[in-house]
Scaffold this motif. Structure first.
Motif, PDB file in Angstrom:
ATOM      1  N   ALA A 432       0.837  -1.205   0.000  1.00 12.37           N
ATOM      2  CA  ALA A 432       0.000   0.000   0.000  1.00 12.37           C
ATOM      3  C   ALA A 432       0.868   1.249   0.000  1.00 12.37           C
ATOM      4  O   ALA A 432       0.619   2.208  -0.748  1.00 12.37           O
ATOM      5  N   ALA A 433       1.923   1.254   0.831  1.00 14.00           N
ATOM      6  CA  ALA A 433       2.812   2.418   0.926  1.00 14.00           C
ATOM      7  C   ALA A 433       3.591   2.624  -0.372  1.00 14.00           C
ATOM      8  O   ALA A 433       3.767   3.765  -0.820  1.00 14.00           O
ATOM      9  N   ARG A 434       4.049   1.523  -0.985  1.00 18.05           N
ATOM     10  CA  ARG A 434       4.791   1.639  -2.244  1.00 18.05           C
ATOM     11  C   ARG A 434       3.927   2.279  -3.337  1.00 18.05           C
ATOM     12  O   ARG A 434       4.373   3.159  -4.074  1.00 18.05           O
ATOM     13  N   LEU A 435       2.694   1.818  -3.421  1.00 14.65           N
ATOM     14  CA  LEU A 435       1.795   2.348  -4.445  1.00 14.65           C
ATOM     15  C   LEU A 435       1.481   3.812  -4.175  1.00 14.65           C
ATOM     16  O   LEU A 435       1.478   4.643  -5.085  1.00 14.65           O
ATOM     17  N   PHE A 436       1.227   4.130  -2.909  1.00 10.20           N
ATOM     18  CA  PHE A 436       0.922   5.516  -2.536  1.00 10.20           C
ATOM     19  C   PHE A 436       2.086   6.442  -2.889  1.00 10.20           C
ATOM     20  O   PHE A 436       1.890   7.512  -3.470  1.00 10.20           O
ATOM     21  N   ASN A 437       3.291   6.029  -2.566  1.00 12.16           N
ATOM     22  CA  ASN A 437       4.474   6.868  -2.819  1.00 12.16           C
ATOM     23  C   ASN A 437       4.760   7.021  -4.315  1.00 12.16           C
ATOM     24  O   ASN A 437       5.373   8.005  -4.735  1.00 12.16           O
ATOM     25  N   ALA A 438       4.322   6.036  -5.118  1.00  6.52           N
ATOM     26  CA  ALA A 438       4.580   6.079  -6.561  1.00  6.52           C
ATOM     27  C   ALA A 438       3.521   6.861  -7.323  1.00  6.52           C
ATOM     28  O   ALA A 438       3.698   7.135  -8.514  1.00  6.52           O
ATOM     29  N   MET A 439       2.426   7.234  -6.658  1.00  6.75           N
ATOM     30  CA  MET A 439       1.340   7.935  -7.349  1.00  6.75           C
ATOM     31  C   MET A 439       1.782   9.339  -7.767  1.00  6.75           C
ATOM     32  O   MET A 439       2.197  10.131  -6.920  1.00  6.75           O
ATOM     33  N   PRO A 440       1.692   9.656  -9.068  1.00  9.91           N
ATOM     34  CA  PRO A 440       2.066  11.007  -9.515  1.00  9.91           C
ATOM     35  C   PRO A 440       1.066  12.063  -9.077  1.00  9.91           C
ATOM     36  O   PRO A 440       1.387  13.236  -8.963  1.00  9.91           O
ATOM     37  N   GLU A 441      -0.156  11.632  -8.825  1.00  8.02           N
ATOM     38  CA  GLU A 441      -1.218  12.546  -8.419  1.00  8.02           C
ATOM     39  C   GLU A 441      -2.053  11.877  -7.349  1.00  8.02           C
ATOM     40  O   GLU A 441      -2.404  10.705  -7.456  1.00  8.02           O
ATOM     41  N   ARG A 442      -2.343  12.617  -6.279  1.00 12.92           N
ATOM     42  CA  ARG A 442      -3.139  12.070  -5.180  1.00 12.92           C
ATOM     43  C   ARG A 442      -4.282  13.029  -4.856  1.00 12.92           C
ATOM     44  O   ARG A 442      -4.125  14.243  -4.960  1.00 12.92           O
ATOM     45  N   ASP A 443      -5.405  12.465  -4.433  1.00 10.42           N
ATOM     46  CA  ASP A 443      -6.494  13.304  -3.943  1.00 10.42           C
ATOM     47  C   ASP A 443      -6.674  13.025  -2.453  1.00 10.42           C
ATOM     48  O   ASP A 443      -5.915  12.257  -1.853  1.00 10.42           O
ATOM     49  N   ILE A 444      -7.673  13.637  -1.850  1.00  9.93           N
ATOM     50  CA  ILE A 444      -7.865  13.479  -0.406  1.00  9.93           C
ATOM     51  C   ILE A 444      -8.200  12.038  -0.041  1.00  9.93           C
ATOM     52  O   ILE A 444      -7.844  11.561   1.045  1.00  9.93           O
TER      53      ILE A 444
END
Length: 663
Positions: A432-444
């Motif tokens: 989960a953390a790897r995917l989150f950190n790799a996201m170029p764009e994040r929302d709330i």
């Protein structure tokens, strides 16, 4: 006699089949093709007329070859018709259009516009803008359709500045009073989510037609502002602007968001009384509205009255029954559909997933794949939710490897959020953390998912660190964010931090705490043994605690053996839900820790008298895509003997290693 506008048919013999086609088209066809933007255009020349029913580039090239031999292609109008087919037809070829365009001497505004439209239609908006710049450099006269076409191209870009520059040019050249252009500007801003800019253009219009109003109403509806959409619709009616079927579809969408059934029925009545073209799409919007507003009977009535039903009609009925909790009828409609697409499958899978029927959702997903139906983004979001519910981490990993790594489906923010939630709930916090950190764009939602993931797994400090990062990146937390933050504080025993964040909710961020936030605070105080503080907190709450709040207090009393407060919380819980077997179990366990066996007997007697039974514990595992469920002392599984034999061997090994079970 003046010379004819177009040369006559050559006297040289044509192929019989080709000649028959020309004559048939000339005498029998009057329908305009989709690529013909000028609906007032009347084609009388036999060779050009045949293009009206042309359905392949092979046919077009045959016609073009004949036109070349006859000398027709040298004339601007015949050349423009060939260009229009290549650039705008479903059967066209933009590369061939480019070649035709390059050979037209001194192309007029219509030809330039056609080519710009063709590039945009072919998902080549940069080429559209390049051609528009070329028009400027060559001082080609522009008309309203030029700007409408180039604004359509600008809609394809995430950057807004290009459209804003076109807006400036429109103003400088005096097209700001042209309704067609102004409608195009409103649509451009709406498409990019800039409702304030769209409304400014809309309010400054000298005149407005039904397109102007519909575009603006749709903008508010699509942006999740249904109240504003309906207020604008009301103003439209006051100004005696007759809405069309597209307007009513957007209005029904706004009503669906509000869930206002009575208003939906009034609008339905207005539609029937109006002299309006009631299309299949409008009927579908009515079915969808009734389903989302809880009027499943009205949805069924509209559905039954439809002479023509498409896949969306059936899917709307599936959704309607799913929303009211009748999964049996939803599945019945789904199975009765004459045809299904990916949206239909996704709707039924989502219905199961949202009702916590993970097993049925995943079985249907496997069936969908077996039918060679390609899933869409929404399908995978629902399937990942089902994976999270049932702990199917292997399936979730396969979905990522097959569809995302295999580049079958693009990883959107929404889909990435679903993966983060699935990984976290299935125990793989690192993925989960790897995917989150790799996201170029994040929302709330991305941040909330990660904060909640750390909170659930007991990483309180990591959750709070992410909360600080969220704020530093300019994101505004919402009430869900604080559920994660307060849960993290509760699980990690961070009392001071938890109390500070609880106060900050309202004082800094203006978020009114809900019952779930109060429950987190009760749980936080109770877990660290501050039972008196928890009790006082409950008594001073501005709202009456719900089951979660009283349950948190009762559980804390069970852990710390406080019978007095526990009995008070238990009585409150039984008053809210006397049929919940878990409450009796907690009370019984609390009394047992203090050796109050008479009270234990009273609780058990109360359960018998009220007919309440303890829900048996259940575990499930997935092996080779099949689910296996096990209850306490369950011997129903076909391999139960082998399972219990293995368990006995495990217990024996534990005893050899010195393990002593608790009494």
């Amino acid at each position: 006699m003046p010379p004819p506008l177009l040369p006559c048919l050559p006297t040289s013999p044509l192929k019989a089949q080709f000649l028959r086609r020309i004559l048939l088209q000339f005498f029998s066809s009057s329908a305009k093709p989709k690529w013909n933007s000028n609906h007032n255009l009347i084609i009388t020349h036999p060779v050009l007329s045949i293009m009206e029913s042309c359905n392949s580039m092979a046919e077009l090239k045959q016609i073009q070859a004949h036109m070349t031999r006859a000398g027709l292609i040298a004339h601007r109008f015949p050349a423009s018709r060939v260009l229009a087919f290549c650039a705008l037809s479903d059967y066209g070829d933009i590369d061939h259009a480019r070649l035709v365009f390059a050979q037209i001497p001194d192309p007029n505004t219509y030809i330039w516009n056609t080519m710009i439209r063709g590039y945009t239609r072919s998902k080549l908006p940069r080429s559209s803008l390049f051609l528009f710049c070329q028009m400027i450099c060559e001082h080609v006269v522009m008309d309203s359709r030029t700007f409408v076409s180039v604004l359509k191209a600008c809609e394809k870009f995430s950057e807004v500045f290009m459209g804003e520059e076109i807006h400036c040019m429109i103003f400088k050249l005096g097209f700001d009073s042209d309704l067609l252009v102004e409608n195009g500007l409103v649509h451009f801003y709406v498409k990019n989510g800039l409702l304030d800019s769209a409304r400014k253009v809309f309010d400054e219009l000298c005149q407005r037609d039904v397109v102007s109003w519909t575009t603006m109403i749709d903008g508010y509806s699509q942006k999740g502002l249904p109240d504003e959409a309906l207020r604008l619709f009301y103003r439209m009616l006051l100004m005696n602007i007759q809405p069309n079927e597209v307007t009513m579809i957007t209005v029904l969408s706004a009503i669906s968001q509000l869930g206002h059934l009575r208003l939906g029925k009034l609008v339905h009545e207005f539609i029937w009384k109006s002299d309006m073209n009631v299309t299949v799409n409008l009927m579908n919007a009515l079915v969808d509205m009734y389903g989302k507003c809880g009027g499943v009977d009205s949805a069924r009535e509209v559905f039954g009255s439809m002479g023509i039903k498409d896949v969306f009609s059936w899917t709307s009925m599936v959704n309607a029954y799913a929303r009211c909790g009748d999964l049996r009828l939803a599945r019945q409609f789904f199975e009765s559909m004459p045809e299904r697409n990916a949206v239909s499958w996704s709707s039924m899978i989502a219905a199961y997933a949202q009702a916590n029927h993970a097993k049925e959702a995943l079985e249907l997903f496997h069936e969908m794949l077996g039918m060679c139906v390609k899933p869409i983004d929404a399908t995978l979001v629902s399937v990942l939710s089902a994976c999270a519910q049932s702990g199917c981490l292997d399936l979730g990993r396969w979905i990522y490897g097959h569809f995302i790594d295999g580049k079958i489906i693009k990883l959107s923010v929404n889909l990435a959020n679903a993966f983060i939630g699935m990984y976290a709930k299935c125990g793989d916090i690192e993925a989960a953390a790897r995917l989150f950190n790799a996201m170029p764009e994040r929302d709330i939602v991305s941040w909330n998912a990660m904060i909640m993931a750390y909170a659930v797994h007991g990483y309180g400090n990591e959750a709070l660190t992410h909360f600080e990062q969220l704020k530093s990146e300019g994101m505004v937390p919402d009430d869900i964010t604080f559920v994660g933050v307060l849960s993290a504080c509760s699980r990690a025993g961070l009392v001071v931090e938890g109390q500070r964040h609880f106060k900050d909710m309202k004082s800094i961020f203006g978020i009114e705490p809900k019952s779930v936030h109060y429950a987190c605070q009760i749980d936080l105080l109770g877990k660290v043994g501050l039972l008196e503080d928890a009790y006082e907190f409950v008594r001073n709450m501005p709202v009456e605690p719900d089951e979660a709040g009283w349950g948190a207090l009762l559980n804390a009393c069970r852990i710390h053996g406080n019978v007095e407060f526990g009995k008070y919380a238990g009585d409150k819980l039984l008053g809210l839900d006397p049929g919940d077997g878990g409450i009796y179990v907690l009370l019984s366990s609390m009394y047992a820790t203090r050796n109050k066996w008479d009270d234990v007997k009273k609780v058990r007697r109360m359960m018998r008298d009220r007919g309440v039974k303890k829900t048996p514990g259940c575990s499930s595992i997935e092996v080779d895509g099949k689910f296996h469920e096990f209850f306490v002392a369950d011997a129903s599984h076909v391999q139960s003997k082998a399972i219990y034999m293995t368990l006995d061997n495990i217990y024996l090994q534990l005893r050899i290693e010195g393990y002593v079970p608790k009494s």
